[in-house]
Design a protein around this motif. Structure first.
Motif, PDB file in Angstrom:
ATOM      1  N   ARG A 124      61.423 -13.952  30.760  1.00 37.04           N
ATOM      2  CA  ARG A 124      62.794 -14.250  30.348  1.00 37.04           C
ATOM      3  C   ARG A 124      63.413 -15.175  31.381  1.00 37.04           C
ATOM      4  O   ARG A 124      62.984 -15.215  32.538  1.00 37.04           O
ATOM      5  N   PHE A 125      64.433 -15.906  30.953  1.00 38.89           N
ATOM      6  CA  PHE A 125      65.142 -16.818  31.852  1.00 38.89           C
ATOM      7  C   PHE A 125      66.627 -16.479  31.851  1.00 38.89           C
ATOM      8  O   PHE A 125      67.148 -15.923  30.878  1.00 38.89           O
ATOM      9  N   PRO A 126      67.329 -16.791  32.936  1.00 37.62           N
ATOM     10  CA  PRO A 126      68.747 -16.419  33.030  1.00 37.62           C
ATOM     11  C   PRO A 126      69.635 -17.196  32.072  1.00 37.62           C
ATOM     12  O   PRO A 126      69.342 -18.351  31.729  1.00 37.62           O
ATOM     13  N   SER A 127      70.706 -16.549  31.641  1.00 41.92           N
ATOM     14  CA  SER A 127      71.703 -17.206  30.794  1.00 41.92           C
ATOM     15  C   SER A 127      72.744 -17.886  31.679  1.00 41.92           C
ATOM     16  O   SER A 127      73.086 -17.379  32.755  1.00 41.92           O
ATOM     17  N   PRO A 128      73.268 -19.022  31.268  1.00 37.07           N
ATOM     18  CA  PRO A 128      74.274 -19.734  32.063  1.00 37.07           C
ATOM     19  C   PRO A 128      75.490 -18.864  32.366  1.00 37.07           C
ATOM     20  O   PRO A 128      75.909 -18.035  31.554  1.00 37.07           O
ATOM     21  N   THR A 129      76.038 -19.071  33.557  1.00 37.19           N
ATOM     22  CA  THR A 129      77.255 -18.368  33.967  1.00 37.19           C
ATOM     23  C   THR A 129      78.453 -19.301  34.055  1.00 37.19           C
ATOM     24  O   THR A 129      79.587 -18.840  34.195  1.00 37.19           O
ATOM     25  N   HIS A 130      78.205 -20.613  33.999  1.00 34.29           N
ATOM     26  CA  HIS A 130      79.272 -21.603  34.124  1.00 34.29           C
ATOM     27  C   HIS A 130      79.132 -22.663  33.028  1.00 34.29           C
ATOM     28  O   HIS A 130      78.016 -23.015  32.629  1.00 34.29           O
ATOM     29  N   PHE A 131      80.274 -23.165  32.596  1.00 32.59           N
ATOM     30  CA  PHE A 131      80.271 -24.180  31.538  1.00 32.59           C
ATOM     31  C   PHE A 131      80.404 -25.580  32.112  1.00 32.59           C
ATOM     32  O   PHE A 131      81.182 -25.831  33.026  1.00 32.59           O
ATOM     33  N   LEU A 132      79.626 -26.480  31.548  1.00 25.89           N
ATOM     34  CA  LEU A 132      79.734 -27.895  31.898  1.00 25.89           C
ATOM     35  C   LEU A 132      79.222 -28.716  30.727  1.00 25.89           C
ATOM     36  O   LEU A 132      78.185 -28.405  30.144  1.00 25.89           O
ATOM     37  N   GLU A 133      79.959 -29.747  30.400  1.00 25.27           N
ATOM     38  CA  GLU A 133      79.481 -30.718  29.424  1.00 25.27           C
ATOM     39  C   GLU A 133      78.757 -31.800  30.218  1.00 25.27           C
ATOM     40  O   GLU A 133      79.376 -32.520  31.011  1.00 25.27           O
ATOM     41  N   LEU A 134      77.461 -31.903  30.025  1.00 28.88           N
ATOM     42  CA  LEU A 134      76.663 -32.822  30.827  1.00 28.88           C
ATOM     43  C   LEU A 134      77.076 -34.273  30.592  1.00 28.88           C
ATOM     44  O   LEU A 134      77.432 -34.649  29.470  1.00 28.88           O
ATOM     45  N   PRO A 135      77.036 -35.099  31.624  1.00 28.36           N
ATOM     46  CA  PRO A 135      77.373 -36.524  31.473  1.00 28.36           C
ATOM     47  C   PRO A 135      76.431 -37.223  30.503  1.00 28.36           C
ATOM     48  O   PRO A 135      75.322 -36.754  30.241  1.00 28.36           O
ATOM     49  N   ARG A 136      76.895 -38.343  29.993  1.00 31.65           N
ATOM     50  CA  ARG A 136      76.056 -39.150  29.105  1.00 31.65           C
ATOM     51  C   ARG A 136      74.768 -39.536  29.831  1.00 31.65           C
ATOM     52  O   ARG A 136      74.756 -39.812  31.013  1.00 31.65           O
ATOM     53  N   ASP A 188      55.079 -28.776  22.852  1.00 33.78           N
ATOM     54  CA  ASP A 188      54.623 -28.218  21.576  1.00 33.78           C
ATOM     55  C   ASP A 188      55.390 -26.922  21.309  1.00 33.78           C
ATOM     56  O   ASP A 188      55.075 -25.883  21.890  1.00 33.78           O
ATOM     57  N   ARG A 189      56.414 -26.994  20.458  1.00 33.38           N
ATOM     58  CA  ARG A 189      57.203 -25.807  20.163  1.00 33.38           C
ATOM     59  C   ARG A 189      56.369 -24.710  19.496  1.00 33.38           C
ATOM     60  O   ARG A 189      56.684 -23.538  19.583  1.00 33.38           O
ATOM     61  N   LYS A 190      55.295 -25.094  18.834  1.00 35.23           N
ATOM     62  CA  LYS A 190      54.490 -24.125  18.104  1.00 35.23           C
ATOM     63  C   LYS A 190      53.701 -23.203  19.038  1.00 35.23           C
ATOM     64  O   LYS A 190      53.268 -22.127  18.633  1.00 35.23           O
ATOM     65  N   SER A 191      53.501 -23.642  20.279  1.00 36.73           N
ATOM     66  CA  SER A 191      52.718 -22.820  21.205  1.00 36.73           C
ATOM     67  C   SER A 191      53.450 -21.548  21.591  1.00 36.73           C
ATOM     68  O   SER A 191      52.832 -20.574  22.033  1.00 36.73           O
ATOM     69  N   GLY A 192      54.776 -21.576  21.468  1.00 37.48           N
ATOM     70  CA  GLY A 192      55.573 -20.403  21.824  1.00 37.48           C
ATOM     71  C   GLY A 192      55.844 -20.264  23.300  1.00 37.48           C
ATOM     72  O   GLY A 192      56.515 -19.317  23.730  1.00 37.48           O
ATOM     73  N   ARG A 193      55.375 -21.211  24.090  1.00 36.09           N
ATOM     74  CA  ARG A 193      55.553 -21.098  25.540  1.00 36.09           C
ATOM     75  C   ARG A 193      56.888 -21.690  26.003  1.00 36.09           C
ATOM     76  O   ARG A 193      57.463 -21.229  26.985  1.00 36.09           O
ATOM     77  N   PHE A 194      57.349 -22.722  25.320  1.00 35.54           N
ATOM     78  CA  PHE A 194      58.603 -23.359  25.726  1.00 35.54           C
ATOM     79  C   PHE A 194      59.789 -22.560  25.219  1.00 35.54           C
ATOM     80  O   PHE A 194      59.874 -22.222  24.039  1.00 35.54           O
ATOM     81  N   HIS A 195      60.714 -22.220  26.125  1.00 33.97           N
ATOM     82  CA  HIS A 195      61.953 -21.537  25.783  1.00 33.97           C
ATOM     83  C   HIS A 195      63.042 -22.596  25.623  1.00 33.97           C
ATOM     84  O   HIS A 195      63.275 -23.395  26.537  1.00 33.97           O
ATOM     85  N   GLU A 196      63.684 -22.623  24.485  1.00 32.83           N
ATOM     86  CA  GLU A 196      64.714 -23.627  24.230  1.00 32.83           C
ATOM     87  C   GLU A 196      65.787 -23.589  25.310  1.00 32.83           C
ATOM     88  O   GLU A 196      66.170 -22.513  25.804  1.00 32.83           O
ATOM     89  N   ILE A 197      66.290 -24.744  25.667  1.00 34.74           N
ATOM     90  CA  ILE A 197      67.294 -24.860  26.730  1.00 34.74           C
ATOM     91  C   ILE A 197      68.601 -24.221  26.262  1.00 34.74           C
ATOM     92  O   ILE A 197      69.118 -24.557  25.194  1.00 34.74           O
ATOM     93  N   LEU A 198      69.112 -23.316  27.056  1.00 34.00           N
ATOM     94  CA  LEU A 198      70.348 -22.623  26.694  1.00 34.00           C
ATOM     95  C   LEU A 198      71.556 -23.503  27.010  1.00 34.00           C
ATOM     96  O   LEU A 198      71.636 -24.111  28.085  1.00 34.00           O
ATOM     97  N   THR A 199      72.492 -23.568  26.081  1.00 38.99           N
ATOM     98  CA  THR A 199      73.734 -24.320  26.269  1.00 38.99           C
ATOM     99  C   THR A 199      74.832 -23.345  26.668  1.00 38.99           C
ATOM    100  O   THR A 199      75.024 -22.321  26.003  1.00 38.99           O
ATOM    101  N   PRO A 200      75.544 -23.595  27.743  1.00 32.71           N
ATOM    102  CA  PRO A 200      76.580 -22.649  28.177  1.00 32.71           C
ATOM    103  C   PRO A 200      77.746 -22.590  27.204  1.00 32.71           C
ATOM    104  O   PRO A 200      78.114 -23.603  26.590  1.00 32.71           O
TER     105      PRO A 200
END
Length: 498
Positions: free
Chosen positions: A221-233, A247-259
């Motif tokens: 498991r990976f930590p959930s964001p604790t602070h909000f930021l809108e990333l720069p362009r 390869d999303r099908k492998s199941g190894r990559f965890h989608e990037i969490l948006t705060p």
């Protein structure tokens, strides 16, 4: 297929944790200890480390000796390619085999061959070879790391690197690492984490791999964001390039969490730095800066408004508290550019700096009554050299950057050891680049953390480090999972006895 011996070793380690033992960590390529600080704060025992840079190894010893002799074998620099796990254990006199000595193995492997900025440098050094970065020996150190995993049989593994390791000449290196770890009996996962989402006053995106021995009965498991930021362009585009071969099908990559926007705002540069000493001696009396040492301390600034929650954390971190003063107040002496620093807008970079310098140069020409006919004179050339930086704005658009007090900093890099113009202090009246301690603050090193060596070495160590607060966020989740696994094993035994 995992061997019976390996399974037995991991079971013994789980039994030790169930009996109340602290998880013992070995960190490879530890640097000064940013990730180690996160691990220690989360309750891990720092049993050993490997670091080739003598100054970084000395910093590690100064901060994590915990009663050990700072000059003991535990503190000496080592090359991961030249020392085996067994040799390390023998030199440290741990009285256990390599396989029985560590529960967690972590690594911030060198990123120069993977990072795009590093690839450009390697291409230049090689004389223009497009694939020079792929031939760099540091690019294959992860295979050496996997040998350490085989020799130490850890219960958990953490690897940190730059996002571009996901697209190394079209090859997804983390996917390969995970495949090999799964064949060795681990559950694996990887994702990108941004330091600004976890209370670090810096936008720093990094790849993390976590692997857990299947004997734990846990999946990463990976930590959930604790602070909000809108990333720069620009960040979304960089992510797309990095993620192209995931390869999303492998199941190894965890989608990037948006705060969530409801979280507290990311830490800005003012909240990170405002209580640190005001440095103007580089303008008023440069001799003071030239005489000042990295270990010399200055008192904190006082303010009727007090200081920020982040500053409070940096001043009170357990084991690294600093109550009245702190060290690291060295800055570069670059008098040509002080007036440019003062005039730059917050968030401005080199093209604006160059425009300001050209304006200042024209003003100086008028004062000295040098017209266009003087362009070929020594007086004209010398005056220009005194005022205008020589870099082409088209080739070096991001070479300079002035902090925005309300926003997190840009990524700190090891190149700060040679050039800190990438981080100019937001306070125009101080008209300077950041100090060593300010860089440490932007990386979330507490004020009681000390750095060995001179100014350049300290900047390099800071830029190379995993931000301790980001390391802590990852380490806390890992500690929770290890504790849960130990508790589950105890409950299983209790049921069997009943």
């Amino acid at each position: 297929m995992i061997s019976a011996e390996a399974m037995s070793i991991r079971q013994r380690k789980l039994e030790r944790l169930r009996s109340g033992g602290l998880p013992r960590a070995l960190e490879i390529c530890s640097g000064a200890g940013g990730l180690s600080l996160g691990l220690q704060t989360a309750g891990f025992e720092l049993s050993a480390h490997i670091e080739i840079d003598p100054e970084a190894a000395r910093s590690y010893a100064l901060n994590f000796a915990n009663g050990r002799d700072p000059k003991s074998p535990w503190a000496m620099p080592r090359d991961m390619e030249r020392v085996s796990a067994e040799k390390l254990v023998a030199e440290l006199e741990l009285k256990t085999s390599a396989a029985d000595s560590f529960d967690v193995i972590a690594a911030g492997l060198p990123c120069q061959a993977f990072a795009r900025i590093g690839r450009s440098k390697l291409r230049s050094v090689s004389g223009g070879e497009e694939d020079a970065y792929q031939k760099d020996p540091r690019a294959s150190l992860y295979r050496r790391f996997l040998r350490y995993v085989e020799d130490t049989q850890p219960l958990a593994i953490i690897i940190e690197n730059v996002p571009d390791i996901l697209n190394f000449g079209g090859h997804n290196v983390p996917e390969e690492i995970c495949e090999q770890l799964e064949a060795a009996g681990y559950s694996t996962g990887y994702t990108l984490l941004n330091a600004a989402y976890f209370g670090v006053p810096q936008i720093r995106e990094r790849l993390f791999i976590v692997a857990l021995a299947r004997v734990l009965g846990e999946t990463p498991r990976f930590p959930s964001p604790t602070h909000f930021l809108e990333l720069p362009r620009g960040y979304e585009g960089s992510r797309r390039v990095a993620l192209k071969h995931v390869d999303r099908k492998s199941g190894r990559f965890h989608e990037i969490l948006t705060p969530l926007a409801s979280l507290k705002a990311a830490i800005g540069a003012r909240d990170a730095l405002a209580d640190l000493p005001r440095i103007t001696e580089h303008v008023n009396d440069p001799k003071v800066i030239r005489r000042r040492k990295l270990i010399d301390k200055l008192p904190y600034r006082e303010s009727k408004k007090g200081f920020s929650e982040y500053a409070r954390l940096m001043r009170s971190w357990d084991g690294f508290a600093s109550n009245v003063d702190t060290d690291g107040h060295l800055v570069r002496l670059t008098p040509r550019d002080f007036s440019i620093f003062a005039a730059m807008d917050h968030g401005a970079d080199y093209p604006q700096a160059r425009e300001l310098a050209e304006e200042m140069f024209q003003q100086a020409l008028r004062r000295k009554r040098l017209g266009s006919s003087s362009k070929n004179s020594a007086a004209y050339r010398n005056l220009r050299a005194e005022i205008v930086p020589p870099y082409d704005p088209k080739k070096f658009p991001n070479k300079w950057w002035k902090l925005d007090p309300a926003k997190p900093s840009r990524t700190l890099t090891a190149h700060m050891g040679k050039d800190t113009y990438s981080h100019i202090h937001y306070d125009g009246q101080q008209c300077r680049t950041v100090s060593v301690r300010e860089a440490a603050r932007l990386q979330s090193f507490p004020d009681g953390f000390v750095f060995a060596g001179a100014m350049n070495a300290a900047f390099r160590q800071i830029g190379n480090a995993v931000p301790p607060l980001l390391g802590l966020a990852v380490a806390r989740i890992l500690r929770e999972q290890l504790d849960q696994a130990a508790k589950s094993a105890e409950q299983t035994d209790d049921r069997q006895v009943a």
